[in-house]
Design an enzyme around this catalytic site. Structure first.
Site, mmCIF file in Angstrom:
data_model
loop_
_atom_site.group_PDB
_atom_site.id
_atom_site.type_symbol
_atom_site.label_atom_id
_atom_site.label_comp_id
_atom_site.label_asym_id
_atom_site.label_seq_id
_atom_site.Cartn_x
_atom_site.Cartn_y
_atom_site.Cartn_z
ATOM 1 N N ASP A 1 -25.510 13.910 54.171
ATOM 2 C CA ASP A 1 -25.851 13.382 55.498
ATOM 3 C C ASP A 1 -25.672 11.860 55.499
ATOM 4 O O ASP A 1 -25.721 11.219 54.451
ATOM 5 C CB ASP A 1 -27.313 13.693 55.839
HETATM 6 N N1 URA Z 1 -29.466 18.508 52.033
HETATM 7 C C1 URA Z 1 -29.699 17.749 53.100
HETATM 8 O O1 URA Z 1 -30.567 18.038 53.895
HETATM 9 N N2 URA Z 1 -28.927 16.652 53.294
HETATM 10 C C2 URA Z 1 -27.966 16.276 52.438
HETATM 11 O O2 URA Z 1 -27.318 15.249 52.657
HETATM 12 C C3 URA Z 1 -27.741 17.072 51.309
HETATM 13 C C4 URA Z 1 -28.498 18.186 51.128
#
Ligand code: URA
Length: 232
Positions: free
Chosen positions: A102
């Site tokens: 993310d």
């Molecule tokens: N899980 C998440 O919620 N975000 C990420 O970036 C990676 C794994």
């Protein structure tokens, strides 16, 4: 390596065409016509010509990056991406991201020109564990360990997450290991149990750990030993 792979990596033709054309005499290795396109060559030593053209050897590139927050795990976007952080040389390559994070997540990201490698890292069938350091808004209840092990129901998406490992470090800090790469997975594991992730950092993929000497935004190519940890 197989000579058809070497020619394919140089983007000169498809495997199928190479096979057909080799049979017609279009493949010359060290001055001799070779009709079998699966012939093994050492690309650093053998001189290969295909359809009269010298075949330059392109090795795959494997990059490890410590992704900073605020940058997208994408190759092209109007917003800043992890690829924008690379030097011009790397930006020109056809890189894929082996497991996106993310925008607000930091830590280990792998980029490579090797499509098979990227598929292996990201495919849930490979069962490669991704390890995250998590900080939460509220105290992490001990019961989460069992809930993670049994598979948390991700209600908004209508699926049961695969069993995940949770190690509680202190009240609001934990290590989580998951083997699938579903969107927002770690955040959703916590939110579906009534807590909230406030900080998330990926610290390992399989046995490959994030290099502590890589500052946020820094990157380098993987060395042979590191690559082996992932190719085994
Ligand atoms: N899980 C998440 O919620 N975000 C990420 O970036 C990676 C794994």
């Amino acid at each position: 390596m197989r000579v058809d792979k070497m020619i394919g990596n140089a983007k000169l033709d498809t495997r199928r065409n190479i096979k057909r054309n080799a049979k017609k005499g279009a493949l010359v290795i060290n001055g001799e016509i070779v009709k079998d396109s699966s012939t093994q060559v050492d690309p650093n030593v053998d001189e290969v010509f295909y359809m009269g053209e010298f075949v330059e050897y392109f090795d795959n590139i494997y990059i490890i990056m410590n992704k900073p927050a605020g940058v997208l795990s994408a190759t092209v976007d109007e917003e800043e991406t992890v690829v924008d952080l690379l030097d011009d040389f790397y930006q020109m390559l056809d890189l894929s991201i082996a497991g996106r994070l993310d925008k607000d997540t930091t830590g280990l990201v792998l980029l490579s020109t090797d499509g098979k490698f990227v598929h292996k890292i990201t495919s849930p069938n490979s069962n490669i564990e991704k390890t995250y350091e998590v900080e939460t808004k509220d105290t992490i209840d001990e019961s989460f360990i069992e809930e993670f092990k049994n598979g948390v129901e991700i209600k908004e998406e209508g699926y049961i997450a695969r069993p995940a490992k949770l190690e509680i470090i202190n009240e609001k800090k934990a290590i989580v290991k998951v083997t699938e790469g579903k969107f927002h997975l770690v955040k959703r594991l916590f939110s579906n149990l009534g807590n909230e992730v406030v900080s998330l950092k990926r610290i390992a993929i399989g046995d490959l750990k994030l290099d502590p000497f890589l500052n946020e935004g820094a990157y380098r190519e993987l060395n042979e030993d590191e690559l082996e940890l992932l190719l085994d």
